[in-house]
Design an enzyme around this catalytic site. Structure first.
Site, PDB file in Angstrom:
ATOM      1  N   ALA A   1      -4.321   7.307  19.089  1.00  3.13           N
ATOM      2  CA  ALA A   1      -2.516   6.406  18.632  1.00  3.13           C
ATOM      3  C   ALA A   1      -1.835   7.881  17.228  1.00  3.13           C
ATOM      4  O   ALA A   1      -1.152   8.054  17.959  1.00  3.13           O
ATOM      5  CB  ALA A   1      -1.880   5.119  18.401  1.00  3.13           C
ATOM      6  N   LYS A   2      -3.214   7.964  16.441  1.00  6.50           N
ATOM      7  CA  LYS A   2      -2.939   8.750  15.782  1.00  6.50           C
ATOM      8  C   LYS A   2      -2.511  10.151  15.565  1.00  6.50           C
ATOM      9  O   LYS A   2      -2.222  11.310  14.979  1.00  6.50           O
ATOM     10  CB  LYS A   2      -3.841   8.558  14.406  1.00  6.50           C
ATOM     11  CG  LYS A   2      -3.803   7.038  13.682  1.00  6.50           C
ATOM     12  CD  LYS A   2      -2.210   6.608  12.951  1.00  6.50           C
ATOM     13  CE  LYS A   2      -1.831   5.776  12.347  1.00  6.50           C
ATOM     14  NZ  LYS A   2      -0.243   5.294  11.698  1.00  6.50           N
TER      15      LYS A   2
ATOM     16  N   TYR B   1      -6.686   3.153  17.975  1.00  5.55           N
ATOM     17  CA  TYR B   1      -6.509   3.589  16.987  1.00  5.55           C
ATOM     18  C   TYR B   1      -6.249   5.031  17.008  1.00  5.55           C
ATOM     19  O   TYR B   1      -5.756   5.963  16.451  1.00  5.55           O
ATOM     20  CB  TYR B   1      -7.136   3.098  15.695  1.00  5.55           C
ATOM     21  CG  TYR B   1      -5.967   3.264  14.410  1.00  5.55           C
ATOM     22  CD1 TYR B   1      -5.194   2.961  13.874  1.00  5.55           C
ATOM     23  CD2 TYR B   1      -6.952   4.839  13.976  1.00  5.55           C
ATOM     24  CE1 TYR B   1      -4.718   3.872  12.713  1.00  5.55           C
ATOM     25  CE2 TYR B   1      -6.410   4.540  12.574  1.00  5.55           C
ATOM     26  CZ  TYR B   1      -5.195   4.755  12.189  1.00  5.55           C
ATOM     27  OH  TYR B   1      -4.535   5.338  10.538  1.00  5.55           O
TER      28      TYR B   1
ATOM     29  N   ASP C   1      -3.517   9.558   9.300  1.00  5.78           N
ATOM     30  CA  ASP C   1      -4.497   9.885   8.580  1.00  5.78           C
ATOM     31  C   ASP C   1      -5.981  10.926   9.500  1.00  5.78           C
ATOM     32  O   ASP C   1      -6.051  11.344  10.203  1.00  5.78           O
ATOM     33  CB  ASP C   1      -5.395   8.257   8.464  1.00  5.78           C
ATOM     34  CG  ASP C   1      -6.025   7.842   9.119  1.00  5.78           C
ATOM     35  OD1 ASP C   1      -6.403   8.438   9.765  1.00  5.78           O
ATOM     36  OD2 ASP C   1      -5.761   6.395   9.036  1.00  5.78           O
TER      37      ASP C   1
ATOM     38  N   ARG D   1       0.567  -1.358   0.045  1.00  8.37           N
ATOM     39  CA  ARG D   1      -0.234  -0.149   0.164  1.00  8.37           C
ATOM     40  C   ARG D   1       0.804   1.744   0.002  1.00  8.37           C
ATOM     41  O   ARG D   1       1.840   1.517  -1.102  1.00  8.37           O
ATOM     42  CB  ARG D   1      -0.942  -0.518   1.193  1.00  8.37           C
ATOM     43  CG  ARG D   1      -2.170  -1.246   1.141  1.00  8.37           C
ATOM     44  CD  ARG D   1      -2.757  -1.399   1.996  1.00  8.37           C
ATOM     45  NE  ARG D   1      -2.619  -1.590   3.358  1.00  8.37           N
ATOM     46  CZ  ARG D   1      -1.534  -3.113   4.047  1.00  8.37           C
ATOM     47  NH1 ARG D   1      -2.153  -3.931   2.910  1.00  8.37           N
ATOM     48  NH2 ARG D   1      -1.375  -3.325   4.866  1.00  8.37           N
TER      49      ARG D   1
END
Length: 168
Positions: A164-165, A161, A148, A22
């Site tokens: 963390a991002k 998630y 993201d 990816r």
């Protein structure tokens, strides 16, 4: 004279985590095409990483290496950096791309999920960056942490998630 991106990346060395597939593979190809040597990190995606490494070394011999490692094992992070440096004598770019992504609904979150998602998406990039800093500094190198939209707009059912991002 006009300086192109290829001129700026010629002779540079980049380590890309999660580089087998990816966006990691696309980023690795882009840097390689621009003249950088690349260290292709993977955890379980050996076949994809080997295929990418072979492709890049076919295009430009001795310009890509493989680095296998589980980013959750903190004591293995500094050796990943050292191996990339040893291959070409320098490190100019660290791209923290590797990521773990799965749902963790509130009320069902486990300690193992916390360790996995926070470890891969937050702790590992921090510790890799710390290990890379002494090698990047002389080159005025860069660290890129991939995030993201869920860093700014948390995704329902993915609180770990998203946390963390957001902190990466």
């Amino acid at each position: 004279p006009i300086t192109t991106e290829s001129d700026r990346l010629q002779g540079k060395v980049a380590l890309i985590t999660g580089a087998a597939h990816r966006i990691g593979a696309a980023t690795t190809r882009l840097l390689h095409q621009a003249g950088a040597c690349v260290a292709i990190h993977y955890r379980h995606s050996r076949q994809g990483a080997e295929a990418l490494c072979a492709e890049l070394n076919h295009a430009r011999p001795d310009s890509a290496i493989l680095l296998q490692g589980d980013l959750l094992e903190s004591d293995h992070l500094a050796p990943l950096i050292a191996t990339a440096v040893a291959a070409w004598g320098r490190l100019d770019i660290l791209i923290n791309n590797a990521s773990t992504f799965y749902s963790t609904p509130i009320g069902q979150i486990t300690t193992a999920q916390w360790e996995d998602l926070i470890g891969t998406n937050l702790r590992a990039p921090l510790l890799l960056s710390q290990a890379a800093a002494p090698y990047l500094k002389p080159q005025r190198g860069v660290i890129v942490n991939m995030v993201d939209i869920h860093a700014e707009r948390p995704l329902k059912g993915y609180p770990l998630y998203s946390i963390a991002k957001a902190k990466a």
